[in-house]
Design an enzyme around this catalytic site. Structure first.
Site: not given
Length: 274
Positions: A221, A255
């Site tokens: 991210k 995740r």
């Protein structure tokens, strides 16, 4: 802590890994990468062979400013993929990444095992009742607004307290409907500044007070690659560092886009704490 996935009890006392399969053309990291049957099946085989417990399938990019996708288009994208995966890998525990109750319902009908909702039921008033009817595990994430507006909603009185209160309310609402298997996701990158993401990670152990399994998704991210002044494709090392911190602070599920490396994190951190 266990969750019931299609009659199979998954023990989350030992952390598990969820591999990401994005079938959207505009995902921030792997958009458009898996757009044919061979590519999809090869990636699913890789995710499973490297040790993932779950495969998270999403057909609506939730990156900041992502394009709107209609419900019909989302169903058109995701249902054939759920069927394809289960035809070739029938034991796969598919997590459906959607905030729409009807998409969740149809995917579970075709064999998916759990639902991963970025909005915790706030973007579809029918979602929580749908989950209650389906009797499947439900991942509820913290977010404000929607993917188009969330980054304009980062003003908190107290970041961690506000998010804990959010989960307390959502879990209580879910419980009144009979939803038992809930997992929380603090929502890194969703309605949070870069600084807030790191504040959240530094205080992640405080979420143990909720007494629910916690999913953490920081994989590649912008909180990693922007800070390191690099790009998503060069953010694996940073991802591994933050996954390690998340595990030490109580994450039950990671995740990730890179399952092998996440599984190594789980093994090493587990050895430290055993």
């Amino acid at each position: 802590m266990t969750i019931n996935c299609k009659g199979k009890l998954i023990n989350l006392s030992s952390p598990k890994v969820m591999g990401v399969l994005n079938i959207t053309p505009d995902s921030f990291f792997d958009g458009g990468k898996y757009n044919d049957e061979k590519g999809i099946l090869n990636q699913v085989e890789k995710i499973l062979s490297e040790g993932a417990t779950f495969v998270d399938v999403g057909a609506y990019s939730s990156r900041p400013g992502a394009d709107f996708v209609s419900e019909d288009e989302e169903l058109k994208r995701i249902l054939p993929i759920v069927q394809l995966i289960l035809k070739h890998f029938p034991e796969t525990l598919i997590s459906v990444d959607t905030f729409r109750g009807e998409v969740a319902k149809q995917c579970i009908k075709y064999g998916a095992a759990l639902v991963n909702d970025i909005s915790a039921g706030k973007l579809d008033e029918n979602m929580l009742q749908t989950i209650a009817d389906l009797k499947v595990p439900y991942i509820m994430m913290h977010m404000r607004g929607n993917p188009q507006t969330m980054q304009q909603q980062t003003d908190y009185n107290d970041l961690v307290k506000d998010i804990i209160y959010y989960f307390s309310e959502r879990i209580a609402t879910a419980r009144t409907l009979g939803i038992i298997d809930t997992i929380i996701d603090p929502g890194f990158g969703f309605a949070k500044t870069l600084e807030q993401n790191y504040e959240l990670l530094s205080k992640l152990e405080l979420f143990k007070i909720i007494e629910k399994p916690m999913l953490v998704g920081v994989s590649r991210k912008s909180m990693i690659y922007k800070l390191l002044e690099t790009s998503p494709d060069k953010a694996l090392n940073g991802t591994t560092v933050l996954n390690t911190v998340a595990l030490q602070k109580g994450a039950s599920i990671l995740r990730v886009h890179d399952v092998k490396e996440a599984m190594e994190c789980v093994k090493l951190v587990g050895t430290l704490s055993s």
